[in-house]
Design a protein around this motif. Structure first.
Motif, short mmCIF file in Angstrom:
data_model
loop_
_atom_site.label_atom_id
_atom_site.label_comp_id
_atom_site.label_asym_id
_atom_site.label_seq_id
_atom_site.Cartn_x
_atom_site.Cartn_y
_atom_site.Cartn_z
N ILE A 167 16.64 49.01 18.45
CA ILE A 167 17.90 49.93 18.57
C ILE A 167 17.31 51.29 18.04
CG2 ILE A 167 20.27 50.55 17.71
CD1 ILE A 167 20.86 48.24 18.80
N GLU A 168 17.65 52.31 18.65
CA GLU A 168 17.33 53.65 18.09
C GLU A 168 18.58 54.40 17.72
OE1 GLU A 168 13.18 54.48 20.35
OE2 GLU A 168 14.92 55.56 21.05
N LEU A 169 18.90 55.21 16.71
CA LEU A 169 19.94 55.75 16.38
C LEU A 169 19.80 57.05 16.28
CD1 LEU A 169 22.58 54.63 15.19
CD2 LEU A 169 21.68 54.53 12.85
N LEU A 170 20.66 58.05 16.69
CA LEU A 170 20.63 59.29 16.53
C LEU A 170 20.81 59.75 14.96
CD1 LEU A 170 22.42 61.58 19.03
CD2 LEU A 170 20.11 61.63 18.53
N ASP A 171 20.02 60.48 14.48
CA ASP A 171 20.20 60.77 13.02
C ASP A 171 21.16 61.78 12.45
OD1 ASP A 171 19.06 63.27 14.00
OD2 ASP A 171 17.45 63.28 12.28
N THR A 172 21.82 62.42 13.68
CA THR A 172 23.00 63.18 13.05
C THR A 172 24.20 62.55 13.65
OG1 THR A 172 22.66 64.28 15.21
CG2 THR A 172 22.00 65.64 13.24
N PRO A 173 25.24 62.09 12.93
CA PRO A 173 26.26 61.24 13.38
C PRO A 173 27.21 62.20 14.07
CG PRO A 173 26.32 61.59 11.09
CD PRO A 173 25.10 62.13 11.40
N GLY A 174 28.31 61.59 14.85
CA GLY A 174 29.44 62.45 15.40
C GLY A 174 30.53 62.41 14.36
N ILE A 175 30.76 63.82 13.98
CA ILE A 175 31.93 64.01 13.09
C ILE A 175 33.20 64.09 13.72
CG2 ILE A 175 32.69 65.21 11.18
CD1 ILE A 175 29.66 66.19 11.08
N LEU A 176 34.18 63.12 13.31
CA LEU A 176 35.53 63.25 13.86
C LEU A 176 36.57 63.81 12.85
CD1 LEU A 176 35.32 60.07 16.17
CD2 LEU A 176 35.46 62.32 17.07
N TRP A 177 37.79 64.29 13.44
CA TRP A 177 38.82 64.48 12.49
C TRP A 177 39.80 63.33 12.55
CZ3 TRP A 177 37.52 66.38 17.35
CH2 TRP A 177 38.55 66.36 18.19
N PRO A 178 40.60 63.24 11.42
CA PRO A 178 41.57 62.17 11.44
C PRO A 178 43.05 62.74 11.96
CG PRO A 178 41.45 62.93 9.19
CD PRO A 178 40.30 63.64 10.13
N LYS A 179 44.13 62.05 12.09
CA LYS A 179 45.34 62.32 12.57
C LYS A 179 45.91 63.05 11.37
CE LYS A 179 49.25 60.44 14.89
NZ LYS A 179 50.13 59.27 14.79
N PHE A 180 45.58 64.28 10.91
CA PHE A 180 45.99 64.47 9.55
C PHE A 180 47.29 65.26 9.73
CE2 PHE A 180 43.17 67.59 11.33
CZ PHE A 180 43.95 68.79 11.74
N GLU A 181 47.96 65.72 10.83
CA GLU A 181 49.10 66.36 10.68
C GLU A 181 50.37 65.30 10.32
OE1 GLU A 181 48.29 65.04 15.24
OE2 GLU A 181 47.34 65.72 13.25
N ASP A 182 49.96 63.93 10.11
CA ASP A 182 50.84 62.91 9.93
C ASP A 182 50.69 62.73 8.41
OD1 ASP A 182 52.01 60.54 9.00
OD2 ASP A 182 51.33 59.56 10.91
N GLU A 183 51.82 63.15 7.52
CA GLU A 183 51.61 63.21 6.11
C GLU A 183 51.09 61.80 5.58
OE1 GLU A 183 55.19 63.23 3.73
OE2 GLU A 183 54.58 65.01 2.85
N LEU A 184 51.73 60.74 6.13
CA LEU A 184 51.39 59.34 5.52
C LEU A 184 49.80 59.12 5.82
CD1 LEU A 184 53.03 56.69 4.98
CD2 LEU A 184 52.93 56.11 7.30
N VAL A 185 49.35 59.78 7.02
CA VAL A 185 47.96 59.57 7.24
C VAL A 185 47.01 60.33 6.16
CG1 VAL A 185 45.83 60.16 8.66
CG2 VAL A 185 48.03 59.00 9.62
N GLY A 186 47.61 61.48 5.74
CA GLY A 186 47.12 62.34 4.96
C GLY A 186 47.05 61.56 3.46
#
Ligand code: GDP
Length: 295
Positions: A167-186
């Motif tokens: 396996i070869e892995l890219l050294d820069t991960p992909g950064i995603l955002w959460p579903k932060f508009e939901d207060e419960l999630v926050g």
């Protein structure tokens, strides 16, 4: 550092991941085993666009093992391969390359049938901030790699890291955002420490934590803080504040006139929770958006 996600950042983050997808065979979607829903990007299916995927439930050392088992079944039912790991110690991280090969076995078999020498599987880790992407990269690599550019909008030369098991892995991960508009999630993310306290107030997060935990994890809290009666109604704010005050008294967090220092108490509760001192806790169960575990 918490990232402020504005629409422009999201578009850029999405585009950056989609550029990287062209280079890889499989994505490792990293989720926090304590909050697999809240730590999931709301557009993940659209972003990954049918790219083979392995779901990695990270921080499983802090999650309720029974709940993790149901999440694994849930994802399998949804047609995804899934592993639960602890990247901080490396527990089960070794299963990741084997699973990736299993997912891609048809593609590999086709290459061999064509007389090609199958090259290493190329993978990218994606996930929201603080889910453990850097820790997992280092763990898979078996050494410390300086992971920079861990922000949307920052590009740099990326490199392949050979991680064993072909396996070869890219050294820069992909950064995603959460579903932060939901207060419960926050609040759930804040409880796990993924969202910093500059954004949400410590007292509010601790209040939310006690309310979430009082229902199904009461025995653990009451044992830790030597409490007597559980709140009669977890929806009653006064009852939750009473529990917080009891905890404060037990921990000697008092200010003048016998009043409880709620801010200090809140700090203690959150530190204990995040350090796993309240036990292994999962806040979300599959098929049930209610907090706590499904027995
Ligand atoms: P990133 O922002 O996704 O790269 O997250 P990091 O790799 O920086 O990890 C965020 C925090 O979570 C760090 O304090 C890590 O030590 C911790 N962490 C990462 N993986 C695990 C895990 O599996 N178990 C535990 N207990 N902590 C973890």
């Amino acid at each position: 550092m918490a990232i402020q996600w504005f629409p422009g950042h999201m578009t850029r983050a999405k585009r950056q991941i989609q550029d990287k997808l062209k280079l890889i065979d499989i994505a490792f979607e990293l989720l926090d085993a304590r909050v697999p829903l809240s730590s999931r990007n709301p557009m993940i299916d659209e972003i990954l666009n049918n790219k083979p995927r392995l779901i990695v439930l990270n921080k499983s050392d802090l999650a309720d093992p029974k709940a993790t088992e149901s999440w694994m079944q849930y994802f399998a039912h949804e047609g995804h391969e899934c592993v639960a790991v602890d990247s901080s110690t490396g527990t089960r991280v070794g299963d990741i390359p084997a699973k990736a090969k299993q997912i891609l076995h048809e593609k590999i078999a086709r290459q061999i049938a064509k007389g090609m020498n199958p090259r290493a599987i190329r993978a990218l880790i994606v996930g929201i901030p603080n889910v453990g992407k850097s820790t997992l990269i280092n763990r898979l690599a078996g050494r410390n790699i300086a992971i920079t550019g861990d922000r949307p909008g920052v590009t740099k030369g990326q490199q392949w890291i050979r991680v064993g098991g072909d396996i070869e892995l890219l050294d820069t991960p992909g950064i995603l955002w959460p579903k932060f508009e939901d207060e419960l999630v926050g609040y759930r993310l804040a409880m796990t420490g993924a969202i910093k306290e500059q954004i949400l107030n410590v007292d509010d997060i601790a209040f939310f934590a006690v309310r979430e935990l009082a229902g199904r994890y009461w025995p653990t809290i009451s044992e830790r803080y030597d409490l007597d009666a559980p709140p009669k109604d977890v929806e009653d704010s006064d009852e939750i504040v009473r529990v917080m005050e009891d905890i404060g008294r037990r921990r000697g967090c008092l200010i003048g006139g016998g009043r409880v220092d709620l801010e200090k108490t809140s700090g203690i509760i959150l530190r204990d929770l995040r350090a796993g001192k309240l036990g292994r806790i999962t806040l979300e169960a599959p098929y049930d958006d209610m907090p706590g575990r499904k027995d």
